[in-house]
Design a protein around this motif. Structure first.
Motif, PDB file in Angstrom:
ATOM      1  N   ALA A 245       0.808  -1.220   0.000  1.00 15.03           N
ATOM      2  CA  ALA A 245       0.000   0.000   0.000  1.00 15.03           C
ATOM      3  C   ALA A 245       0.845   1.277   0.000  1.00 15.03           C
TER       4      ALA A 245
ATOM      5  N   ALA B  76       2.111   1.851  -3.572  1.00 11.82           N
ATOM      6  CA  ALA B  76       1.143   1.846  -4.666  1.00 11.82           C
ATOM      7  C   ALA B  76       0.830   3.251  -5.153  1.00 11.82           C
ATOM      8  N   TRP B  77       0.657   3.400  -6.464  1.00 16.78           N
ATOM      9  CA  TRP B  77       0.251   4.690  -7.017  1.00 16.78           C
ATOM     10  C   TRP B  77      -1.197   4.984  -6.622  1.00 16.78           C
TER      11      TRP B  77
ATOM     12  N   VAL C  43      -4.705   2.918  -4.417  1.00 18.31           N
ATOM     13  CA  VAL C  43      -5.199   1.763  -3.662  1.00 18.31           C
ATOM     14  C   VAL C  43      -6.722   1.725  -3.783  1.00 18.31           C
TER      15      VAL C  43
ATOM     16  N   SER D 158      -1.929   7.535  -1.178  1.00 17.31           N
ATOM     17  CA  SER D 158      -1.057   6.683  -1.968  1.00 17.31           C
ATOM     18  C   SER D 158       0.087   7.497  -2.563  1.00 17.31           C
ATOM     19  N   GLN D 159       0.953   6.816  -3.314  1.00 22.63           N
ATOM     20  CA  GLN D 159       2.040   7.511  -4.003  1.00 22.63           C
ATOM     21  C   GLN D 159       1.516   8.512  -5.033  1.00 22.63           C
TER      22      GLN D 159
END
Length: 362
Positions: A140, A143-144, A146, A181-182
Motif C-alpha cells: 500500500a 502503490a500509485w 489503492v 497513496s504515491q
C-alpha cells in the motif's frame, strides 16, 4: 523502463514532470485473499462498459498499457509464477502499480504469534505463510493508487459483523482514513456485495485516465465512494418509487409496488443499481422483486438486520404519507378518467363538429 526480467523500474524523471506527463504503462495487482468469497472478481468479469478485456488488450484510447494480475484471470499456473510481480512490487522493483484489495482485513494483532487468519504465498526463507496484512503493509505505501473492491474490503462487510472472532475491518480502517497513496490519492472504495460490474470498471477506467495524465482524480464522498455512482439513493432511481409517493405499499414479494413495508431500505441506501441494472442494464435487486438490504453501506450487515423486517422508521414514514398518498391517488384517478376519453368530435356521422371554421371563404 522495462528490464530484461520483465519488471518495470521506477522512473528517474523529476516527480512533478512525471505526474504531469502521466504513465504509459501501469500494473494492477489484485489480491483477493482478504476475508471474502471472490465474488467481486467474478462480478467484475461481467462488465461490458467497459470490459476488463478491453482494458487489458489496450482497446480503449488514451489509457496506459495495463498489466492485470488476478488469480482468477491469470494465465499462469499459480504458485511462485503468479507471485512474481507481487514480490517485485513489495521489494520496490515494480512501479507504478494500482493495488486492488478484495475481502475484509482481519485483525492479525489479536492472534499475533498464534497462527493467522488468511495468507497469500509463503515466506521464501522460512516457508511460513505470509498474511494478507503483511502484503498490505508493504504494498500500500508503494502503490500509485489503492482500491477496495466490494463491501468486505471497503467497510468489513459480513466478516466484520457483531460477534465475529476475526476483528475484521475495511481497508480504510486498517490503513487509516487519511491514508494517501504515491499518487496522492485516498483509498478508493467501490462497495457492493458483490460490486456492480460497471461501477467497478468505470471507477478503474477513471483512475487509469488519471494515471495517464488526461483526467483529474475521481471525486469521492466522505466514505471514499465515487460520488457520481453513490451520490443518489436506491429509492431515487427505483421504478417502484411512485408507489411510495402514493402510499401504495406491497404486502408480499410478488407485488410490483413499493417494498418498504416488507423490508426494503432503498430510501436511505446509496446505490445506483435500480438505474444501472446488474448485467447489460438488466436486473438489480428492486428491479427483479428483491428488497434492498443496504449492501453498499458502511453499517452493513448489522444496521440492516433482520433483513425481512420493516426498516426502522418505515412504519412512521409510511403512516405520515398515507393521507397525502390517498388524496393524490384519488385526484389522479379522476384526472385519469378525464384523459382516457376521446374528444366528442371524433365520430363517423355526416356533420363536421370539430370546430373547423373556413373563415377565408366568402
Amino acid at each position: 523502463m522495462t528490464t530484461a526480467s520483465g519488471t518495470t523500474e521506477v522512473s528517474r524523471e523529476p516527480e512533478g514532470a512525471r505526474e504531469q506527463a502521466g504513465f504509459d504503462e501501469i500494473h494492477i495487482l489484485w489480491i483477493s485473499e482478504g476475508m471474502s468469497c471472490d465474488g467481486d472478481t467474478v462480478s467484475m468479469t461481467a462488465s461490458g462498459q467497459p470490459a476488463i478485456e478491453d482494458i487489458v488488450l489496450g482497446l480503449i484510447p488514451g489509457l496506459p498499457k495495463a498489466h492485470l494480475y488476478n488469480k482468477v484471470l491469470s494465465p499462469s499456473l499459480g504458485g511462485e509464477d503468479f507471485l512474481v510481480p507481487f514480490r517485485a512490487a513489495a521489494a520496490g522493483e515494480l512501479s507504478p502499480f494500482i493495488l486492488v484489495i478484495e475481502g475484509s482485513i482481519p485483525n492479525q494483532n489479536i492472534i499475533e504469534g498464534d497462527g493467522y487468519w488468511t495468507s497469500f504465498g509463503n515466506d521464501l526463507k522460512t516457508g511460513e505463510p505470509l498474511t494478507l496484512n503483511w502484503w498490505i503493509d508493504r504494498l500500500a505505501p508503494k502503490a500509485w493508487a489503492v482500491v477496495a473492491a466490494g463491501t468486505c474490503a471497503t467497510y468489513g462487510g459480513i466478516h466484520a459483523m457483531a460477534g465475529n472472532p476475526t476483528g475484521s475491518m475495511g481497508l480504510a480502517d486498517y490503513l487509516g482514513w487519511d491514508f494517501r497513496s504515491q499518487g496522492a490519492l485516498p483509498i478508493v472504495n467501490v462497495p457492493g456485495c458483490p460490486i456492480q460490474p460497471e461501477n467497478f470498471m468505470e471507477t478503474l477506467t477513471w483512475l487509469l485516465y488519471h494515471a495517464a495524465g488526461s483526467a483529474p482524480p475521481p471525486p469521492l464522498d466522505e466514505m471514499l465512494r465515487p460520488q457520481w455512482l453513490f451520490g443518489k439513493t436506491v429509492h431515487e432511481g427505483c421504478d417502484r418509487a411512485a408507489y411510495y409517493e402514493q402510499a401504495d405499499f406491497a404486502k408480499d414479494y410478488n407485488s410490483p409496488k413499493c417494498q418498504v413495508k416488507v423490508g426494503c431500505w432503498g430510501p436511505v441506501v446509496n446505490c445506483n443499481v435500480p438505474k444501472r441494472g446488474w448485467m447489460g442494464g438488466l436486473g438489480g435487486c428492486p428491479n427483479v422483486g428483491g428488497i434492498c438490504i443496504g449492501c453498499t453501506m458502511p453499517g452493513f450487515p448489522d444496521t440492516f438486520m433482520p433483513f425481512m423486517d420493516e426498516p426502522t422508521g418505515g412504519s412512521l414514514s409510511s403512516s405520515l404519507i398515507r393521507p397525502y398518498g390517498a388524496f393524490i391517488r384519488r385526484m389522479r384517478a379522476i384526472t385519469s378518467m378525464a384523459v382516457n376519453k376521446e374528444p366528442k368530435w371524433r365520430h363517423n356521422r355526416p356533420e363536421l363538429t370539430s370546430g373547423y371554421d373556413p373563415h377565408w371563404r366568402a
